[in-house]
Design a protein around this motif. Structure first.
Motif, PDB file in Angstrom:
ATOM      1  N   ILE A  88       6.241  54.003  -7.922  1.00 37.07           N
ATOM      2  CA  ILE A  88       5.789  55.399  -7.873  1.00 37.07           C
ATOM      3  C   ILE A  88       4.269  55.464  -7.819  1.00 37.07           C
ATOM      4  O   ILE A  88       3.685  56.214  -7.024  1.00 37.07           O
ATOM      5  CB  ILE A  88       6.335  56.174  -9.090  1.00 37.07           C
ATOM      6  N   SER A  89       3.607  54.662  -8.658  1.00 37.66           N
ATOM      7  CA  SER A  89       2.143  54.640  -8.644  1.00 37.66           C
ATOM      8  C   SER A  89       1.616  54.194  -7.286  1.00 37.66           C
ATOM      9  O   SER A  89       0.665  54.773  -6.756  1.00 37.66           O
ATOM     10  CB  SER A  89       1.617  53.702  -9.734  1.00 37.66           C
ATOM     11  N   TRP A  90       2.243  53.168  -6.718  1.00 38.08           N
ATOM     12  CA  TRP A  90       1.807  52.669  -5.415  1.00 38.08           C
ATOM     13  C   TRP A  90       1.943  53.766  -4.349  1.00 38.08           C
ATOM     14  O   TRP A  90       1.037  53.957  -3.528  1.00 38.08           O
ATOM     15  CB  TRP A  90       2.635  51.452  -5.018  1.00 38.08           C
ATOM     16  N   VAL A  91       3.055  54.489  -4.367  1.00 39.71           N
ATOM     17  CA  VAL A  91       3.262  55.551  -3.380  1.00 39.71           C
ATOM     18  C   VAL A  91       2.224  56.665  -3.549  1.00 39.71           C
ATOM     19  O   VAL A  91       1.657  57.164  -2.570  1.00 39.71           O
ATOM     20  CB  VAL A  91       4.697  56.116  -3.495  1.00 39.71           C
ATOM     21  N   VAL A  92       1.960  57.056  -4.790  1.00 39.72           N
ATOM     22  CA  VAL A  92       1.001  58.140  -5.034  1.00 39.72           C
ATOM     23  C   VAL A  92      -0.400  57.730  -4.595  1.00 39.72           C
ATOM     24  O   VAL A  92      -1.110  58.501  -3.930  1.00 39.72           O
ATOM     25  CB  VAL A  92       1.008  58.549  -6.515  1.00 39.72           C
ATOM     26  N   TYR A  93      -0.810  56.516  -4.935  1.00 35.15           N
ATOM     27  CA  TYR A  93      -2.145  56.065  -4.527  1.00 35.15           C
ATOM     28  C   TYR A  93      -2.232  55.898  -3.003  1.00 35.15           C
ATOM     29  O   TYR A  93      -3.273  56.197  -2.397  1.00 35.15           O
ATOM     30  CB  TYR A  93      -2.503  54.765  -5.226  1.00 35.15           C
ATOM     31  N   ALA A  94      -1.161  55.407  -2.396  1.00 34.79           N
ATOM     32  CA  ALA A  94      -1.146  55.332  -0.936  1.00 34.79           C
ATOM     33  C   ALA A  94      -1.238  56.728  -0.335  1.00 34.79           C
ATOM     34  O   ALA A  94      -1.932  56.947   0.677  1.00 34.79           O
ATOM     35  CB  ALA A  94       0.125  54.623  -0.457  1.00 34.79           C
ATOM     36  N   GLY A  95      -0.558  57.693  -0.961  1.00 33.90           N
ATOM     37  CA  GLY A  95      -0.646  59.077  -0.501  1.00 33.90           C
ATOM     38  C   GLY A  95      -2.050  59.625  -0.625  1.00 33.90           C
ATOM     39  O   GLY A  95      -2.530  60.361   0.252  1.00 33.90           O
ATOM     40  N   TYR A  96      -2.738  59.262  -1.713  1.00 31.29           N
ATOM     41  CA  TYR A  96      -4.129  59.712  -1.867  1.00 31.29           C
ATOM     42  C   TYR A  96      -5.014  59.171  -0.751  1.00 31.29           C
ATOM     43  O   TYR A  96      -5.782  59.912  -0.130  1.00 31.29           O
ATOM     44  CB  TYR A  96      -4.683  59.270  -3.216  1.00 31.29           C
ATOM     45  N   LEU A  97      -4.929  57.862  -0.495  1.00 30.83           N
ATOM     46  CA  LEU A  97      -5.779  57.264   0.529  1.00 30.83           C
ATOM     47  C   LEU A  97      -5.453  57.823   1.910  1.00 30.83           C
ATOM     48  O   LEU A  97      -6.352  58.048   2.734  1.00 30.83           O
ATOM     49  CB  LEU A  97      -5.611  55.746   0.521  1.00 30.83           C
ATOM     50  N   HIS A  98      -4.164  58.086   2.170  1.00 27.89           N
ATOM     51  CA  HIS A  98      -3.784  58.686   3.454  1.00 27.89           C
ATOM     52  C   HIS A  98      -4.322  60.109   3.550  1.00 27.89           C
ATOM     53  O   HIS A  98      -4.869  60.504   4.595  1.00 27.89           O
ATOM     54  CB  HIS A  98      -2.268  58.683   3.599  1.00 27.89           C
ATOM     55  N   ALA A  99      -4.183  60.878   2.480  1.00 25.27           N
ATOM     56  CA  ALA A  99      -4.689  62.255   2.494  1.00 25.27           C
ATOM     57  C   ALA A  99      -6.206  62.262   2.636  1.00 25.27           C
ATOM     58  O   ALA A  99      -6.768  63.108   3.346  1.00 25.27           O
ATOM     59  CB  ALA A  99      -4.270  62.970   1.207  1.00 25.27           C
ATOM     60  N   ARG A 100      -6.880  61.325   1.981  1.00 27.67           N
ATOM     61  CA  ARG A 100      -8.343  61.263   2.063  1.00 27.67           C
ATOM     62  C   ARG A 100      -8.801  60.953   3.480  1.00 27.67           C
ATOM     63  O   ARG A 100      -9.877  61.385   3.922  1.00 27.67           O
ATOM     64  CB  ARG A 100      -8.850  60.194   1.089  1.00 27.67           C
ATOM     65  N   ALA A 101      -7.996  60.191   4.221  1.00 23.84           N
ATOM     66  CA  ALA A 101      -8.351  59.831   5.598  1.00 23.84           C
ATOM     67  C   ALA A 101      -7.904  60.873   6.613  1.00 23.84           C
ATOM     68  O   ALA A 101      -8.188  60.724   7.812  1.00 23.84           O
ATOM     69  CB  ALA A 101      -7.746  58.474   5.950  1.00 23.84           C
ATOM     70  N   THR A 102      -7.200  61.912   6.165  1.00 20.77           N
ATOM     71  CA  THR A 102      -6.694  62.955   7.077  1.00 20.77           C
ATOM     72  C   THR A 102      -7.643  64.150   7.066  1.00 20.77           C
ATOM     73  O   THR A 102      -7.798  64.803   6.032  1.00 20.77           O
ATOM     74  CB  THR A 102      -5.284  63.407   6.643  1.00 20.77           C
ATOM     75  N   PRO A 103      -8.309  64.446   8.169  1.00 20.20           N
ATOM     76  CA  PRO A 103      -9.316  65.525   8.168  1.00 20.20           C
ATOM     77  C   PRO A 103      -8.768  66.888   7.760  1.00 20.20           C
ATOM     78  O   PRO A 103      -9.499  67.706   7.200  1.00 20.20           O
ATOM     79  CB  PRO A 103      -9.818  65.534   9.622  1.00 20.20           C
ATOM     80  N   SER A 104      -7.504  67.143   8.021  1.00 18.39           N
ATOM     81  CA  SER A 104      -6.963  68.467   7.733  1.00 18.39           C
ATOM     82  C   SER A 104      -6.659  68.685   6.246  1.00 18.39           C
ATOM     83  O   SER A 104      -6.395  69.816   5.834  1.00 18.39           O
ATOM     84  CB  SER A 104      -5.680  68.688   8.542  1.00 18.39           C
ATOM     85  N   VAL A 105      -6.683  67.629   5.458  1.00 26.19           N
ATOM     86  CA  VAL A 105      -6.398  67.748   4.026  1.00 26.19           C
ATOM     87  C   VAL A 105      -7.711  67.956   3.285  1.00 26.19           C
ATOM     88  O   VAL A 105      -8.657  67.188   3.441  1.00 26.19           O
ATOM     89  CB  VAL A 105      -5.686  66.492   3.491  1.00 26.19           C
ATOM     90  N   LYS A 106      -7.769  68.994   2.478  1.00 26.69           N
ATOM     91  CA  LYS A 106      -8.982  69.274   1.720  1.00 26.69           C
ATOM     92  C   LYS A 106      -9.229  68.174   0.693  1.00 26.69           C
ATOM     93  O   LYS A 106      -8.305  67.601   0.135  1.00 26.69           O
ATOM     94  CB  LYS A 106      -8.867  70.625   1.010  1.00 26.69           C
TER      95      LYS A 106
END
Length: 323
Positions: free
Chosen positions: A269-287
């Motif tokens: 779960i932690s791995w998925v959440v942190y991966a989600g953070y890094l993906h969201a951080r790299a996505t311009p449309s995500v604040k």
């Protein structure tokens, strides 16, 4: 050696407390407002060619009281940094003496694990501070976390030194646990600027209610957000390796690489959440504030894996040492 280690932990907690007080004083004195004298009307001078040249602005009178407060605030902040460095040395000495007393690496139970993770976190903070002194005011939050976690380890999680359980007697103990400890310590530090960014960005967007009253003393939101990303981008591959190493160790020890044990599940779960953070951080449309909330959530899942799983669940990873 064991008694010496226990005493060193106590002294480290006291040093972290002094550091926190120093940073708190820096915050308090930093709230003193410098009164700016009203500027005299700007007069225009006639140049040689007949054009109007603005006169230089009148100098702003010095404010002795505000200058003294600023110097005292800076001194308090430097005392906080110095006390943090002393606490880190005591912290390291406590771990070394604990390891010598146990004749093994000091990672065999929750108490030792928390001590090691917090040491990694404070050491990484001192490195960051050495490279970027402008971030010193984050020290208040970092030392608060250190006081809470190290004191919790000493007062609640403490267990006497015991030999490792047979399942941990493997070279994978050093490989897997050292990497998970290191990544956890960096994630711990990364949570501090993440929370700071959320507070500061709220303040910069016009929010003035508590806790945003603290945010006006923090560094700029953009710098905090970049630091949050840098720390998480550095720790995530190490954490990924640690999970893979754990699976290899599980295959050797238990005949299966993954069994959805409670700790394995929460690590995933932690791995998925942190991966989600890094993906969201790299996505311009995500604040950026939305992505940063994922980083905070990731750290909460790490806390759940450390405390919740060891205290409330049983499984093959139940090595917390608590009765």
């Amino acid at each position: 050696m064991s008694a010496l280690s226990d005493n060193l932990v106590t002294f480290a907690i006291l040093a972290y407390l002094v550091a926190m007080i120093g940073h708190a004083v820096e915050y308090a004195l930093g709230n003193a407002r410098t009164r700016v004298a009203a500027a005299a009307p700007v007069r225009e001078l006639v140049g040689a060619g007949g054009g109007m040249v603005p006169a230089p602005p009148a100098p702003v009178p010095s404010q002795p009281g505000a200058d003294r407060s600023a110097r005292r605030a800076r001194l308090a902040g430097l005392i906080g940094v110095g006390a943090t460095a002393v606490a880190a040395v005591l912290h390291l000495a406590a771990l070394v003496t604990r390891g010598l007393a146990a004749d093994r690496m000091p990672w065999g139970n929750m108490y030792e694990f928390v001590l090691t993770v917090t040491f990694i976190g404070v050491t990484a903070w001192l490195v960051v501070l050495w490279k970027r002194p402008s971030l010193r005011k984050l020290g208040l939050f970092l030392t608060l976390v250190m006081v809470l976690l190290v004191a919790t380890a000493e007062l609640v999680l403490y267990v006497p030194i015991v030999p490792l359980v047979p399942a941990l007697n493997s070279y994978w103990f050093i490989i897997h646990v050292s990497t998970i400890v290191f990544a956890s310590g960096i994630f711990l530090l990364g949570a501090v600027p993440a929370v700071g960014f959320l507070m500061r960005s709220g303040y910069e967007n016009g929010k003035r209610s508590f806790p945003y009253t603290l945010a006006k003393r923090l560094p700029a939101a953009a710098g905090l957000e970049r630091l949050t990303f840098t720390l998480h981008a550095f720790a995530f591959p190490i954490f990924t390796f640690a999970v893979i190493a754990g699976a290899i160790w599980a295959e050797a020890a238990w005949g299966r690489p993954w069994g959805w044990d409670p700790k394995e599940t929460w690590a995933f779960i932690s791995w998925v959440v942190y991966a989600g953070y890094l993906h969201a951080r790299a996505t311009p449309s995500v604040k950026r504030n939305v992505a940063t909330w994922l980083a905070v959530l990731g750290f909460l899942t790490m806390l759940m894996n450390l405390f919740g799983v060891n205290i409330f669940f049983t499984g093959l990873h139940s090595y917390g040492g608590l009765d």
